[in-house]
Write a protein that holds these residues in place. Structure first.
Motif, PDB file in Angstrom:
ATOM      1  N   LEU A 179      -0.585 -10.893  -4.994  1.00 50.48           N
ATOM      2  CA  LEU A 179      -1.323  -9.641  -5.061  1.00 50.48           C
ATOM      3  C   LEU A 179      -2.546  -9.775  -4.163  1.00 50.48           C
ATOM      4  CD1 LEU A 179      -1.870  -6.825  -6.353  1.00 50.48           C
ATOM      5  CD2 LEU A 179      -3.135  -8.039  -8.149  1.00 50.48           C
ATOM      6  N   ARG A 193      -5.976  -7.935  -3.060  1.00 51.12           N
ATOM      7  CA  ARG A 193      -6.922  -6.868  -3.426  1.00 51.12           C
ATOM      8  C   ARG A 193      -8.259  -7.156  -2.756  1.00 51.12           C
ATOM      9  NH1 ARG A 193      -6.653  -6.757  -8.980  1.00 51.12           N
ATOM     10  NH2 ARG A 193      -5.133  -5.048  -8.843  1.00 51.12           N
ATOM     11  N   ALA A 194      -8.731  -6.203  -1.966  1.00 49.54           N
ATOM     12  CA  ALA A 194     -10.018  -6.323  -1.278  1.00 49.54           C
ATOM     13  C   ALA A 194     -10.087  -7.624  -0.465  1.00 49.54           C
ATOM     14  CB  ALA A 194     -11.168  -6.244  -2.280  1.00 49.54           C
ATOM     15  N   PHE A 241      -2.734  -1.746  -9.939  1.00 53.94           N
ATOM     16  CA  PHE A 241      -2.303  -1.612  -8.546  1.00 53.94           C
ATOM     17  C   PHE A 241      -2.843  -0.291  -8.021  1.00 53.94           C
ATOM     18  CE2 PHE A 241       0.910  -1.136  -5.090  1.00 53.94           C
ATOM     19  CZ  PHE A 241       0.693  -2.356  -4.461  1.00 53.94           C
ATOM     20  N   ASP A 257      -4.386  -1.806  -2.668  1.00 50.71           N
ATOM     21  CA  ASP A 257      -3.798  -3.049  -3.173  1.00 50.71           C
ATOM     22  C   ASP A 257      -2.436  -3.282  -2.519  1.00 50.71           C
ATOM     23  OD1 ASP A 257      -5.972  -3.357  -4.781  1.00 50.71           O
ATOM     24  OD2 ASP A 257      -4.962  -2.817  -6.648  1.00 50.71           O
ATOM     25  N   ARG A 258      -2.089  -4.565  -2.408  1.00 50.80           N
ATOM     26  CA  ARG A 258      -0.823  -4.932  -1.790  1.00 50.80           C
ATOM     27  C   ARG A 258      -0.087  -5.952  -2.650  1.00 50.80           C
ATOM     28  NH1 ARG A 258      -2.965  -6.001   4.430  1.00 50.80           N
ATOM     29  NH2 ARG A 258      -3.229  -3.791   5.011  1.00 50.80           N
ATOM     30  N   GLU A 271       2.161  -1.518  -0.271  1.00 50.35           N
ATOM     31  CA  GLU A 271       0.748  -1.150  -0.355  1.00 50.35           C
ATOM     32  C   GLU A 271       0.599   0.214  -1.001  1.00 50.35           C
ATOM     33  OE1 GLU A 271      -1.235  -0.665   3.380  1.00 50.35           O
ATOM     34  OE2 GLU A 271      -3.205  -1.026   2.493  1.00 50.35           O
ATOM     35  N   ARG A 272      -0.377   0.338  -1.899  1.00 47.66           N
ATOM     36  CA  ARG A 272      -0.705   1.638  -2.490  1.00 47.66           C
ATOM     37  C   ARG A 272      -1.555   2.414  -1.498  1.00 47.66           C
ATOM     38  NH1 ARG A 272       1.186   3.800  -7.153  1.00 47.66           N
ATOM     39  NH2 ARG A 272       0.532   2.032  -8.407  1.00 47.66           N
TER      40      ARG A 272
END
Length: 233
Positions: free
Chosen positions: A111, A113-114, A146, A150-151, A213-214
């Motif tokens: 995951l 994130r940032a 998510f 986020d990926r 990715e979202r």
């Protein structure tokens, strides 16, 4: 494989069938065909995994019967544990900023994130498809936040078992972190290049990578999905 189901959101299956040749091709086709149907029929991702396991066990039994029938005297081959498929099922519901994951013996995803990378670990890992009857408990769902940006990175073990000339494995987590700030397509391209460079272009196993990715501003269920990227198997 990525069916988009209006009632359940986007569902993704990444799998890796053990073995090669026609039996592996047949198992892959059977599982993918089943997933296409089940993704639209079943409301529960756990139930999808259970039914895929049932399909895998039937496929194993059919192959064993065929092979045993071609042996002198019909002696049992007893290779049940040599034919199975690892898989990871991911569901992105249309009304929640989360991802639901069902683990079936597959490498754990990353995951992002940032710009920070962590492994999505499972307290109760599931059995590979085709070996589900060896466990007394059903597969479990792991739900992770998510949100936009986020990926999730899903991959097969060809990415983490490729060796360099000294016998060392690729540190995939470190390579993901090195590319985490790049655009999604550049991230996938960079990881593929890293793999081939590490193995000097000589991969002993198939390697596949899927990055999801979202997207912001398209509702909680929006995702962008890159196709698998890998080297020659």
């Amino acid at each position: 494989m990525r069916p988009i189901c209006p009632d359940y959101g986007t569902r993704v299956l990444v799998g890796d069938v053990r073995g090669k040749g026609l039996p592996a091709v047949g198992a892959s086709a059977a599982l993918l065909g089943a997933f296409r149907e089940l993704a639209h029929e079943e409301s529960s991702p756990v139930r999808i995994a259970e039914r895929l396991d049932e399909r895998a066990r039937r496929q194993i039994a059919a192959v064993d019967t065929l092979l045993d029938g071609n042996r002198p005297g019909g002696a049992p081959q007893a290779l049940f544990t040599e034919r199975f498929a690892t898989a990871l099922l991911v569901e992105f519901p249309p009304d929640e900023p989360v991802a639901r994951l069902v683990h079936c013996g597959h490498p754990e995803p990353f995951l992002v994130r940032a710009g920070r990378v962590r492994t999505v670990a499972f307290e109760r890992p599931g059995a590979p498809l085709g070996l589900g009857d060896l466990l007394e408990t059903a597969p479990a769902v792991r739900t992770v936040p998510f949100g936009p940006g986020d990926r999730l990175l899903l991959y097969t073990d060809g990415f983490i078992e490729a060796r360099d000339r000294r016998g060392g494995f690729l540190d995939l987590a470190a390579r993901v972190a090195a590319h985490a700030g790049r655009l999604l397509e550049a991230l996938v391209t960079g990881l593929r290049r890293d793999l081939l460079r590490h193995a000097h272009g000589d991969l002993a196993d198939d390697a596949a990578l899927v990055a999801l990715e979202r997207l912001p501003g398209r509702g909680p269920g929006a995702t962008a999905v890159r196709p698998p990227a890998g080297g020659p198997g």
